[in-house]
Design an enzyme around this catalytic site. Structure first.
Site, PDB file in Angstrom:
ATOM      1  N   ASP A   1      77.339  54.846  41.951  1.00 11.51           N
ATOM      2  CA  ASP A   1      78.438  55.599  41.357  1.00 11.51           C
ATOM      3  C   ASP A   1      77.900  56.913  40.790  1.00 11.51           C
ATOM      4  OD1 ASP A   1      77.110  54.947  39.033  1.00 11.51           O
ATOM      5  OD2 ASP A   1      78.866  54.127  38.008  1.00 11.51           O
TER       6      ASP A   1
ATOM      7  N   LYS B   1      80.459  51.463  48.086  1.00 12.82           N
ATOM      8  CA  LYS B   1      80.255  51.258  46.648  1.00 12.82           C
ATOM      9  C   LYS B   1      81.108  50.102  46.151  1.00 12.82           C
ATOM     10  CE  LYS B   1      82.405  53.255  43.280  1.00 12.82           C
ATOM     11  NZ  LYS B   1      83.015  54.206  42.335  1.00 12.82           N
TER      12      LYS B   1
END
Length: 338
Positions: free
Chosen positions: A224, A206
């Site tokens: 997220d 991420k």
């Protein structure tokens, strides 16, 4: 004598016939009773169904206009559970196009001037808000502007600066560790490859995609908490593992759309489609959403749930892009202000 004998012989025959007739009558009566009972049962079941069945037309009182009430929002039916792959792709891409019109100024909500600052800020954003990170990093980058500076810093001094971000000891270890790795393995520069970024302390896929997409221009999907929640709410995927979500969503869009798609989805999740109470009545993509109705559907009440610039409040960046300011957004206050 003959007549008497004949009469005696005939008597049993008559009695037999009478018994048979009586049995037949009893049988017929029993059958008739069963048929009648079935009819009564059927009538009861029909009556029960008629009572429990919801009316197809709402009562006049329910549909009558109420003075002062908000108008009812017309929303198309939810997408079928057996939605074809082609229909899913079309719906997903249409949602992205419409969100691009709602958030044409969408951008990463972490303040940064270079890849190193974005990398550190993204690591610090774990389990806290971008706003809190943006309020904390000015002091950090003023004192330690380069990887070399942060790698050679006093850990206790860094911890004190990072205290407002939460988990400050672990985060201090991560940002000092990745700074040291950048100095030792990459000449003090942030690498522009996924395989190199994920080897740095505290950096996962991420974080790597945030840096690649926004500092280097390489497409990537940022999965997220907001992104995970919305793509499942929209029935784009049923996966819960971030890597599998990334793969499934990536297959629905051209690679060139991945970075902007991430911004659109995350911004929508932060401003309108909240976790606990989505502002369904103020949602621009309500007709395309299978989860419409999970939140507040009254338009006036839904408007009060909007956050950041959509609700007339400051954003998360202290130094937002000019396009955001032009759209009516306001900078966030510095740490300790107000």
């Amino acid at each position: 004598m003959k007549k008497t004998a004949t009469a005696k012989k005939a008597a049993p025959a008559k009695r037999t016939a009478a018994v048979k007739k009586t049995a037949t009558a009893k049988k017929a009566t029993a059958i008739a009773r069963k048929v009648a009972a079935k009819k009564v049962t059927a009538k009861k079941v029909t009556t029960k169904k008629a009572i429990t069945k919801k009316p197809t037309i709402a009562p006049i009182k329910a549909t009558a206009a109420v003075k002062g009430a908000s108008p009812v929002r017309t929303v198309t039916p939810k997408p079928p559970t057996a939605e074809s792959r082609t229909a899913l792709v079309r719906r997903a891409r249409r949602i992205n196009r419409e969100l691009a019109e709602v958030f044409p100024y969408a951008h990463p909500e972490l303040d940064f001037d270079n890849p190193f600052q974005l990398l550190v800020a993204t690591v610090l954003s774990a389990q806290t808000t971008d706003l809190r990170v943006n309020q904390t990093t000015p002091a950090l980058f003023t004192k330690y502007p380069t990887p070399e500076d942060l790698a050679a810093a006093n850990p206790e001094e860094v911890e004190e600066i990072l205290r407002p971000c939460g988990f400050f000891r672990a985060k201090t270890k991560s940002v000092m560790g990745l700074s040291k790795s950048l100095v030792e393995n990459h000449g003090g520069e942030v690498p522009g490859r996924l395989e190199d970024l994920v080897k740095l302390p505290g950096v996962g896929r991420k974080t790597a995609f945030v840096v690649l997409g926004n500092a280097f221009g390489h497409p990537g999907i940022t999965v997220d908490t907001h992104f995970q929640r919305l793509v499942r709410r929209w029935q784009w995927t049923e996966q819960t593992d971030p890597d599998k979500i990334e793969a499934e969503i990536g297959a629905l869009f051209p690679k060139s759309d991945w970075t902007d798609l991430s911004h659109h989805v995350i911004w929508h999740g932060r401003r309108i489609c909240h976790a606990r109470k989505p502002a369904c009545g103020a949602c621009p993509i309500a007709p395309l959403c299978p989860a419409y109705g999970e939140g507040e559907t009254d338009p006036e009440k839904a408007k009060k749930l909007l956050k950041y610039e959509k609700g007339g409040f400051p954003g998360q960046r202290l130094k937002p892009p000019q396009s955001y300011l032009d759209a009516g957004g306001r900078p966030a206050p510095p740490l300790g202000a107000g």
